[in-house]
Design an enzyme around this catalytic site. Sequence first.
Site, PDB file in Angstrom:
ATOM      1  N   ILE A  85       0.839  -1.199   0.000  1.00  0.00           N
ATOM      2  CA  ILE A  85       0.000   0.000   0.000  1.00  0.00           C
ATOM      3  C   ILE A  85       0.876   1.251   0.000  1.00  0.00           C
ATOM      4  CG2 ILE A  85      -1.880  -1.202   1.199  1.00  0.00           C
ATOM      5  CD1 ILE A  85      -1.053   0.333   3.758  1.00  0.00           C
ATOM      6  N   GLU A  89       5.827   2.933   4.862  1.00  0.00           N
ATOM      7  CA  GLU A  89       7.083   2.465   4.274  1.00  0.00           C
ATOM      8  C   GLU A  89       7.274   3.009   2.857  1.00  0.00           C
ATOM      9  OE1 GLU A  89       9.643   0.814   5.600  1.00  0.00           O
ATOM     10  OE2 GLU A  89       8.623   0.956   7.526  1.00  0.00           O
ATOM     11  N   LYS A  92       8.298   6.530   3.326  1.00  0.00           N
ATOM     12  CA  LYS A  92       9.697   6.538   3.777  1.00  0.00           C
ATOM     13  C   LYS A  92      10.635   6.403   2.581  1.00  0.00           C
ATOM     14  CE  LYS A  92      12.916   3.770   6.577  1.00  0.00           C
ATOM     15  NZ  LYS A  92      13.025   2.570   7.459  1.00  0.00           N
ATOM     16  N   HIS A 145      -0.921  -6.435   6.823  1.00  0.00           N
ATOM     17  CA  HIS A 145      -0.094  -5.895   7.904  1.00  0.00           C
ATOM     18  C   HIS A 145      -0.862  -4.862   8.704  1.00  0.00           C
ATOM     19  CE1 HIS A 145       3.030  -3.593   9.977  1.00  0.00           C
ATOM     20  NE2 HIS A 145       3.777  -4.671   9.867  1.00  0.00           N
ATOM     21  N   VAL A 204       5.626 -11.179   1.186  1.00  0.00           N
ATOM     22  CA  VAL A 204       6.331 -12.389   1.607  1.00  0.00           C
ATOM     23  C   VAL A 204       5.577 -13.080   2.733  1.00  0.00           C
ATOM     24  CG1 VAL A 204       8.557 -11.381   0.972  1.00  0.00           C
ATOM     25  CG2 VAL A 204       7.757 -11.201   3.331  1.00  0.00           C
TER      26      VAL A 204
END
Length: 259
Positions: A85, A89, A92, A145, A204
């Site tokens: 998405i 991160e 970042k 997540h 993963v």
Amino acid sequence: MGKKALVVVSFGTAWPEARRAIEKLEERLRRAFPTHDFYRSFTSGMVARRIEREAGVHIPQPEELLERLAAAGYDEVRCQSLHVIFGQEYEKMLRQLRPFCGRFEKLLAGDPLLWGTGDYLRLTKALLARMPRLDRDEAYLFMGHGSAHPANAAYALVENTFRYHGAERVYVGTVEGFPHLDYVLSRLHRREIAQVHLAPLMIVAGDHAHNDLAGEGEDSWKSRLESEGYQVQTHLYGLGELDAVGDIFVDHCRRAAAL
């Protein structure tokens, strides 16, 4: 012709067997851009340090790698995110890339997996093709997540896209955001589900998949569901193993935009 680099940026994973999903995506991108020199980068410093400590392999973060590429005289650097998405991160990664604007003739960045509506349709169609046919008392639950970032809404959109395909007993929950497992459980109860298939909705099948999803600890999703009386079957594969996911990333990399 100037020097061109393809930089594939993922969060990373410390699980060696899980890295096969990343490697498959990297190879798919390498084949799509044969005129570019390939480089790998992880946004997670913690994961990169663990790999270097345990395997002696150094995987640079984006700013370290781009500094090297600038010094090596590259003209074009095409960076493709392997994030799911457009969350923390991914942002970042962009923050790490932007200081290098002006140091290359072209500095491009490709979107994460879930960006436009077509990405959701393609991903859910590919996942449905891999799933078993569900009986009336079966459900399929994906673990994403999750994030405090507004982009967390992408997970609810994934579930609604399954509904668009007519998949009424496919659910999406998250480890660190909403919808959480308690909410999903309340919906399973209302449908009188007896058996639940569990799979990660992550690039993963690493730490979250093996511990938070399928672990033997009492707080894992598998254990929680079994304690509620459900029969549970786990399917531990990363999204990166799907050919359709590789195709989406290649398309995003081809449409990569200047920073």
